[in-house]
Enzyme design. Structure first.
Site, PDB file in Angstrom:
ATOM      1  N   HIS A  74      -1.620  10.955  -1.783  1.00 22.22           N
ATOM      2  CA  HIS A  74      -2.929  10.626  -1.445  1.00 22.22           C
ATOM      3  C   HIS A  74      -3.937  11.833  -0.916  1.00 22.22           C
ATOM      4  O   HIS A  74      -5.008  11.710  -1.580  1.00 22.22           O
ATOM      5  CB  HIS A  74      -2.712   9.890  -0.085  1.00 22.22           C
ATOM      6  CG  HIS A  74      -4.032   9.255   0.641  1.00 22.22           C
ATOM      7  ND1 HIS A  74      -4.749   9.946   1.439  1.00 22.22           N
ATOM      8  CD2 HIS A  74      -4.635   8.141   0.571  1.00 22.22           C
ATOM      9  CE1 HIS A  74      -5.839   9.213   1.609  1.00 22.22           C
ATOM     10  NE2 HIS A  74      -5.725   8.074   1.135  1.00 22.22           N
ATOM     11  N   HIS A 130       0.842  -1.201  -0.150  1.00 24.32           N
ATOM     12  CA  HIS A 130       0.024   0.107  -0.056  1.00 24.32           C
ATOM     13  C   HIS A 130       0.931   1.107   0.126  1.00 24.32           C
ATOM     14  O   HIS A 130       1.752   1.491   0.948  1.00 24.32           O
ATOM     15  CB  HIS A 130      -0.870   0.155   1.094  1.00 24.32           C
ATOM     16  CG  HIS A 130      -1.884   1.050   1.326  1.00 24.32           C
ATOM     17  ND1 HIS A 130      -2.329   1.505   2.719  1.00 24.32           N
ATOM     18  CD2 HIS A 130      -2.725   1.493   0.403  1.00 24.32           C
ATOM     19  CE1 HIS A 130      -3.375   2.448   2.312  1.00 24.32           C
ATOM     20  NE2 HIS A 130      -3.705   2.279   0.977  1.00 24.32           N
ATOM     21  N   GLU A 179       0.515  -0.313  -4.616  1.00 24.05           N
ATOM     22  CA  GLU A 179      -0.593   0.572  -5.072  1.00 24.05           C
ATOM     23  C   GLU A 179      -0.087   2.080  -4.731  1.00 24.05           C
ATOM     24  O   GLU A 179       0.786   2.307  -3.885  1.00 24.05           O
ATOM     25  CB  GLU A 179      -1.614   0.144  -3.788  1.00 24.05           C
ATOM     26  CG  GLU A 179      -3.187   0.861  -4.148  1.00 24.05           C
ATOM     27  CD  GLU A 179      -3.075   2.219  -3.128  1.00 24.05           C
ATOM     28  OE1 GLU A 179      -3.967   2.857  -3.472  1.00 24.05           O
ATOM     29  OE2 GLU A 179      -2.065   2.593  -2.389  1.00 24.05           O
ATOM     30  N   ASP A 188      -1.412   6.451  -5.266  1.00 24.14           N
ATOM     31  CA  ASP A 188      -2.419   7.287  -5.307  1.00 24.14           C
ATOM     32  C   ASP A 188      -1.909   8.535  -6.420  1.00 24.14           C
ATOM     33  O   ASP A 188      -0.773   9.151  -6.133  1.00 24.14           O
ATOM     34  CB  ASP A 188      -2.796   7.813  -4.091  1.00 24.14           C
ATOM     35  CG  ASP A 188      -3.099   7.058  -3.142  1.00 24.14           C
ATOM     36  OD1 ASP A 188      -4.328   6.266  -3.203  1.00 24.14           O
ATOM     37  OD2 ASP A 188      -2.571   7.022  -1.999  1.00 24.14           O
ATOM     38  N   GLU A 231      -4.041   4.128  -8.175  1.00 21.83           N
ATOM     39  CA  GLU A 231      -5.539   4.429  -7.509  1.00 21.83           C
ATOM     40  C   GLU A 231      -5.508   5.984  -7.969  1.00 21.83           C
ATOM     41  O   GLU A 231      -4.892   6.996  -7.778  1.00 21.83           O
ATOM     42  CB  GLU A 231      -5.650   4.506  -6.013  1.00 21.83           C
ATOM     43  CG  GLU A 231      -6.984   4.984  -5.787  1.00 21.83           C
ATOM     44  CD  GLU A 231      -7.252   5.384  -4.468  1.00 21.83           C
ATOM     45  OE1 GLU A 231      -6.292   4.613  -3.498  1.00 21.83           O
ATOM     46  OE2 GLU A 231      -7.964   5.959  -4.180  1.00 21.83           O
TER      47      GLU A 231
HETATM   48  O1  G3P Z   1      -6.382   1.565  -3.228  1.00 24.88           O
HETATM   49  C1  G3P Z   1      -6.638   0.938  -1.948  1.00 24.88           C
HETATM   50  C2  G3P Z   1      -6.680   2.022  -0.994  1.00 24.88           C
HETATM   51  O2  G3P Z   1      -5.310   2.981  -0.842  1.00 24.88           O
HETATM   52  C3  G3P Z   1      -7.759   3.035  -0.813  1.00 24.88           C
HETATM   53  O3  G3P Z   1      -7.674   3.674   0.323  1.00 24.88           O
HETATM   54  O4  G3P Z   1      -7.530   6.188   1.355  1.00 24.88           O
HETATM   55  O5  G3P Z   1      -5.361   4.340   1.194  1.00 24.88           O
HETATM   56  O6  G3P Z   1      -6.127   5.672  -0.681  1.00 24.88           O
HETATM   57  P1  G3P Z   1      -6.752   5.060   0.521  1.00 24.88           P
HETATM   58 MG    MG Z   2      -4.952   4.485  -2.264  1.00 24.75          MG
END
Ligand code: G3P
Ligand code: MG
Length: 267
Positions: free
Chosen positions: A69, A27, A54, A56, A137
């Site tokens: 993020h 993440h 993953e 953002d 994302e």
């Molecule tokens: O993509 C999964 C996760 O990252 C979604 O939540 O807020 O951590 O971007 P967040």
């Molecule tokens: Mg995310």
């Protein structure tokens, strides 16, 4: 790119039966062990054996995709010290040449002082050079949902042009996924869900997604079966304890996004 993605409800030739991505996904690069969404985090995640990440992605005011993020700069950069007092805290209101000068590491720890905000292209090159898979994302600045989906998809298609496996595009924002689909329909998409809102399955079908990525507590035997029957792969975020991971794996979840790159071995 030579993989054709589709759902079971669609009939398309050359559909691989095998999901091309690993089960474990780091993440924001390396979870919380390094500053999120930086190259340093990706390097740390990779050093723990992770082969899929993953992150953002949003747009600068001049349309450059970069990793962050939050919509605002305050939590994970030194913008308050670096920029004029009157400058906006909204990241997407600054051009890339301003954002590229920010320190996105000091907030985390001294060890990462001076770590820059990465452009999406930098991170793409890291993934491609190291044989890593990416879940992008799409995290638009509010008001820029569709254009962010379009630009990120165009950039991703170009960057992964010669790669065997494309990145997986995901978003909580359906207009962002619509933009991505309109721009580069061949790139695989996933609908992100933090609640099971009315019509989630129909929305994923309409967006021609290949996967649904839920908050891990939302998945149960019933809705996993429902999603799979409709042709979707089931993934989840953010799984940080072993009991939760075991429950999800036993239910047939095919992707677990975790902060705990130090706990879960991706092998
Ligand atoms: O993509 C999964 C996760 O990252 C979604 O939540 O807020 O951590 O971007 P967040
Ligand atoms: Mg995310």
């Amino acid at each position: 790119m030579n993989l054709t993605f589709c759902n079971h409800h669609q009939t398309m030739p050359n559909t691989p039966d095998k999901w091309p991505y690993p089960l474990w996904i780091a993440h924001r690069g390396a979870g919380k062990l390094a500053p999120e969404n930086t190259l340093a985090a990706f390097r740390l995640g990779a050093s723990h054996g992770y082969r899929m990440f993953e992150c953002d992605v949003k747009l600068s005011s001049d349309g450059v995709p970069f990793l962050l993020h939050d919509s605002t700069l305050g939590r994970t950069t030194n913008a308050t010290q670096q920029l004029d007092a009157a400058a906006s805290d909204i990241a997407g209101e600054h051009p890339w040449h301003t954002l590229a000068q920010l320190d996105a590491g000091s907030w985390h720890s001294r060890q990462y002082a001076g770590e820059p905000l990465p452009s999406f292209a930098n991170i793409a090159r890291f993934c491609l050079a190291n044989g890593c898979f990416l879940n992008i994302e799409i995290k638009p600045t509010p008001g820029l949902e569709r254009i962010t989906g379009e630009v990120v998809a165009h950039n991703a298609a170009k960057l992964w042009e010669k790669a065997a496996t494309p990145p997986l595009l995901s978003s909580f924002d359906t207009p962002a996924l619509e933009g991505a689909r309109a721009a580069q329909p061949q790139l695989p998409r996933a609908l992100l869900l933090d609640t099971l809102w009315d019509g989630w399955l129909q929305a994923a079908l309409k967006l021609e997604c290949v996967a649904i990525v839920c908050h891990h507590t939302l998945w149960n035997e019933g809705n996993v079966a429902q999603a799979k029957a409709a042709g979707f792969r089931c993934l989840c975020y953010t799984v940080n304890d072993d009991q939760a991971a075991q429950r999800l794996i036993q239910m047939g979840i095919e992707g677990l996004i975790t902060d705990r790159v130090d706990l879960f071995s991706p092998a």
